[in-house]
Structure formats: C-alpha cells, structure tokens
Motif scaffolding. Sequence first.
Motif, mmCIF file in Angstrom:
data_model
loop_
_atom_site.group_PDB
_atom_site.id
_atom_site.type_symbol
_atom_site.label_atom_id
_atom_site.label_comp_id
_atom_site.label_asym_id
_atom_site.label_seq_id
_atom_site.Cartn_x
_atom_site.Cartn_y
_atom_site.Cartn_z
ATOM 1 N N GLU A 160 0.833 -1.213 0.000
ATOM 2 C CA GLU A 160 0.000 0.000 0.000
ATOM 3 C C GLU A 160 0.859 1.251 0.000
ATOM 4 O OE1 GLU A 160 -3.458 1.393 -0.460
ATOM 5 O OE2 GLU A 160 -3.062 -0.650 -1.062
ATOM 6 N N LEU A 161 1.970 1.220 0.716
ATOM 7 C CA LEU A 161 2.897 2.365 0.712
ATOM 8 C C LEU A 161 3.428 2.627 -0.688
ATOM 9 C CD1 LEU A 161 4.933 1.685 3.971
ATOM 10 C CD2 LEU A 161 3.767 3.832 3.464
ATOM 11 N N ILE A 162 3.878 1.575 -1.349
ATOM 12 C CA ILE A 162 4.404 1.721 -2.707
ATOM 13 C C ILE A 162 3.341 2.302 -3.634
ATOM 14 C CG2 ILE A 162 5.222 0.427 -4.730
ATOM 15 C CD1 ILE A 162 7.346 0.687 -2.587
ATOM 16 N N ARG A 163 2.108 1.837 -3.477
ATOM 17 C CA ARG A 163 1.016 2.286 -4.360
ATOM 18 C C ARG A 163 0.628 3.727 -4.070
ATOM 19 N NH1 ARG A 163 -4.342 3.013 -4.694
ATOM 20 N NH2 ARG A 163 -4.709 2.543 -2.488
ATOM 21 N N GLN A 164 0.307 4.027 -2.806
ATOM 22 C CA GLN A 164 -0.204 5.362 -2.479
ATOM 23 C C GLN A 164 0.876 6.444 -2.603
ATOM 24 O OE1 GLN A 164 -2.795 6.012 0.896
ATOM 25 N NE2 GLN A 164 -3.344 3.840 0.997
ATOM 26 N N LEU A 165 2.122 6.079 -2.309
ATOM 27 C CA LEU A 165 3.198 7.073 -2.391
ATOM 28 C C LEU A 165 3.764 7.199 -3.801
ATOM 29 C CD1 LEU A 165 5.212 6.382 0.908
ATOM 30 C CD2 LEU A 165 3.223 7.855 0.566
ATOM 31 N N GLU A 166 3.240 6.380 -4.730
ATOM 32 C CA GLU A 166 3.742 6.400 -6.118
ATOM 33 C C GLU A 166 5.270 6.387 -6.083
ATOM 34 O OE1 GLU A 166 1.940 10.012 -7.377
ATOM 35 O OE2 GLU A 166 0.031 9.080 -7.899
ATOM 36 N N TRP A 167 5.800 5.349 -5.452
ATOM 37 C CA TRP A 167 7.204 5.257 -5.064
ATOM 38 C C TRP A 167 8.159 5.440 -6.236
ATOM 39 C CZ3 TRP A 167 8.878 5.781 -0.372
ATOM 40 C CH2 TRP A 167 10.179 5.376 -0.022
ATOM 41 N N LYS A 168 9.087 6.391 -6.117
ATOM 42 C CA LYS A 168 10.011 6.714 -7.198
ATOM 43 C C LYS A 168 11.474 6.461 -6.849
ATOM 44 C CE LYS A 168 7.022 10.352 -9.108
ATOM 45 N NZ LYS A 168 6.920 11.796 -9.445
ATOM 46 N N ALA A 170 14.177 4.273 -6.769
ATOM 47 C CA ALA A 170 14.582 2.970 -7.304
ATOM 48 C C ALA A 170 15.590 2.294 -6.381
ATOM 49 C CB ALA A 170 15.194 3.153 -8.693
ATOM 50 N N GLY A 171 15.375 0.995 -6.153
ATOM 51 C CA GLY A 171 16.302 0.227 -5.345
ATOM 52 C C GLY A 171 16.071 0.317 -3.853
ATOM 53 N N LEU A 172 15.077 1.082 -3.425
ATOM 54 C CA LEU A 172 14.779 1.225 -2.002
ATOM 55 C C LEU A 172 13.334 0.813 -1.756
ATOM 56 C CD1 LEU A 172 15.569 2.228 0.843
ATOM 57 C CD2 LEU A 172 14.841 4.508 0.146
ATOM 58 N N LEU A 215 15.504 17.152 -4.773
ATOM 59 C CA LEU A 215 14.992 15.858 -4.329
ATOM 60 C C LEU A 215 14.501 15.029 -5.504
ATOM 61 C CD1 LEU A 215 12.948 17.100 -1.238
ATOM 62 C CD2 LEU A 215 15.313 16.267 -1.280
ATOM 63 N N THR A 216 14.650 13.707 -5.409
ATOM 64 C CA THR A 216 14.139 12.810 -6.444
ATOM 65 C C THR A 216 12.630 12.935 -6.569
ATOM 66 O OG1 THR A 216 15.929 11.242 -6.102
ATOM 67 C CG2 THR A 216 13.939 10.377 -7.137
ATOM 68 N N ASP A 217 11.937 13.030 -5.434
ATOM 69 C CA ASP A 217 10.478 13.176 -5.432
ATOM 70 C C ASP A 217 10.092 14.306 -4.486
ATOM 71 O OD1 ASP A 217 7.750 13.012 -5.470
ATOM 72 O OD2 ASP A 217 7.634 10.919 -4.829
ATOM 73 N N PRO A 218 10.016 15.546 -4.989
ATOM 74 C CA PRO A 218 9.689 16.690 -4.138
ATOM 75 C C PRO A 218 8.303 16.601 -3.504
ATOM 76 C CG PRO A 218 10.564 17.404 -6.261
ATOM 77 C CD PRO A 218 10.265 15.951 -6.390
ATOM 78 N N GLU A 219 7.424 15.749 -4.050
ATOM 79 C CA GLU A 219 6.057 15.621 -3.541
ATOM 80 C C GLU A 219 5.916 14.491 -2.532
ATOM 81 O OE1 GLU A 219 3.684 17.886 -4.429
ATOM 82 O OE2 GLU A 219 5.425 18.811 -5.403
ATOM 83 N N LEU A 220 6.998 13.807 -2.199
ATOM 84 C CA LEU A 220 6.894 12.622 -1.346
ATOM 85 C C LEU A 220 6.283 12.939 0.010
ATOM 86 C CD1 LEU A 220 7.373 9.628 -0.871
ATOM 87 C CD2 LEU A 220 9.726 10.163 -0.196
ATOM 88 N N ASN A 221 6.702 14.035 0.653
ATOM 89 C CA ASN A 221 6.143 14.348 1.970
ATOM 90 C C ASN A 221 4.642 14.593 1.913
ATOM 91 O OD1 ASN A 221 8.620 14.059 3.192
ATOM 92 N ND2 ASN A 221 8.534 16.026 4.256
ATOM 93 N N LYS A 222 4.168 15.260 0.865
ATOM 94 C CA LYS A 222 2.719 15.484 0.735
ATOM 95 C C LYS A 222 1.985 14.164 0.609
ATOM 96 C CE LYS A 222 2.925 20.106 -1.339
ATOM 97 N NZ LYS A 222 2.620 20.934 -2.533
ATOM 98 N N LYS A 223 2.559 13.231 -0.130
ATOM 99 C CA LYS A 223 1.935 11.912 -0.281
ATOM 100 C C LYS A 223 1.980 11.133 1.042
ATOM 101 C CE LYS A 223 4.434 11.169 -4.043
ATOM 102 N NZ LYS A 223 5.040 10.531 -5.237
ATOM 103 N N ILE A 224 3.064 11.294 1.780
ATOM 104 C CA ILE A 224 3.175 10.650 3.094
ATOM 105 C C ILE A 224 2.101 11.199 4.029
ATOM 106 C CG2 ILE A 224 4.610 10.576 5.178
ATOM 107 C CD1 ILE A 224 7.049 10.330 3.296
#
Length: 289
Positions: A160-168, A170-172, A215-224
């Motif tokens: 669910e984390l990978i899906r909702q966070l649209e995980w970008k 790679a390798g983590l 940042l690789t994903d500047p929107e990650l915190n908003k998704k979190i």
Amino acid sequence: MRTIPSSELIINEDGSIFHLHLKPEQLADKIILVGDPGRVTSIATLLDSKECEVQNREFHSVTGIYKGKRLTIVSHGIGCDNIDIVLNELDALANIDFTTRTVRPEFRQLTLVRIGTSGGLQPFVPVGTFVAAEKSIGFDGVIFFYQDNSKVRDNEMEVELIRQLEWKLAGLWPYVVSSDKTLLEQIAHTDMVWGMTIAANGFYGPQGRFLRLPLTDPELNKKIESFQYKDKRITNFEMESSALAGLSSLLGHKALTVCCIIAGRLDLSVDVEYKDRVMELVELVLNRV
C-alpha cells in the motif's frame, strides 16, 4: 553448536563487547535507549543508585536502580546503522557466552524502549505531543540483510505504501514492522498517540528537506501526509524506530519507540526549548517500563 569467530563477535581485552564496552553482568533486562550521549547523563540523575557507567564514542551506558527496577540506559547515536550495532551487541551480552563463544541454551528476553525526538506530520500531533510507534516504517533497508525478515514485516501495508506514495526511489523498498503489543499498551496507555512512525535514513533529503540538492520526489512528503491505511495515518519522522522494531522482533525481544514531537512539518513550527518536555516523557517511561 557453532562457535562464533573472534572476527564476528569482537570482545575487548577487559571482557567487554567491542562498541558498547559493556560486560554481560552489567546489562539489565530493561533498557532505555536514547540518541544523545548527554541524555544518558540527564536520565541517570533520576536513578536511586548507579551501578556502573561506561562510554565509548557515541555509546554511553549507565546501569542502576530506579524505584526498585534495574535499568540500563544506552545512547545509540543517530541512524539505523547504529541501531544495528547496539541491538546486536545488547543481544550478544544477554544471549552469548563470551567464554565459549556459543549461544546460551536459555534465551534471555530484553525489554527495550527508545525515547527520542521527532517531526510531526499531522495536525493531531502538534509540537509537544508524545507519540508511540505502533508501526514503524523503515526507509533504511537494514532488516533485509537478515534472514526470515518477511516473518516480522507487514507485507500488505508495504504494498500500500508503494502504491499510495507512487514510489520513485529505485532500489529502495520501504518496510513495516509492528511494535510489541503488550509493551505498547504498558508504556503508551491512552495519553500517548498510537502512531505510524517513519524511520528515515537521513535528516535532510530522506525527510523531504531541500537545501541545495534537489529531491528525487519533491512531492513525497505530501503523499506521506495523505497516506491512509486501515483508518490510520503516518504521524511522524525520526531515524531509528524501524531497525529497533525489526531486529528486536527477529531476535525475540520486546521493543517500542516513543517520541516527543519537537517540530511541526506542516506548519513549519519548531520548539528549540524541548528538553524539559522530553524529560517529562522520560519519567513517564521509567515509571511504566
């Protein structure tokens, strides 16, 4: 029975373990973990008596008595890599015979409570809130170096984390481990928020801070912040809870991380005079552990 080589279990000349410099007889069953070596000194002032005190690098340890309870207080420094050192060495002190270098036949279970500071990610965890990590989300990867790690991970929530966070990244792969339920109830009661805590593998980029490096994903915190799983939200960032929960579960110990929120990542607030509030949390934990 396996004899553990000296290169795997390094014992100092005085019979203490390599990094912590503790000897097996100096370890209590109840352990308080903190990041800052100086906080060990502060907590030790609350003890009724002090049995021993040792320090090496960032690892500062005191064993003593608090209201009839024997406790060991240990500083672990910053990050999940340090937790890997501390957890393995604490378990070795409890469950390996240093003379024969073999695992003791009778398992000794430790109770570990980490007391830390943290950044809040939701309006319901403002600065000053105490949060107990019901679930720890690891961005660090430490647990994947150990066999059978899937047995202690919440694989469904990871997907669910990978899906909702649209995980970008790679390798983590983020992993999820629950804290010990009985310890959570014992320590958190109803006056702490039962949260979902992210252990980031850094303070800046991994927690969404942008100074000079993009940042690789500047929107990650908003998704979190908007992530939701079984009616629960991710409450806070810190840097150690996942390795503590994961390694403790694999080793058979009881562990929990509790944090005082000192920064609000939503409203950009921060309390730089947080030490008194943290000591309030310390006393709560000492009385309940």
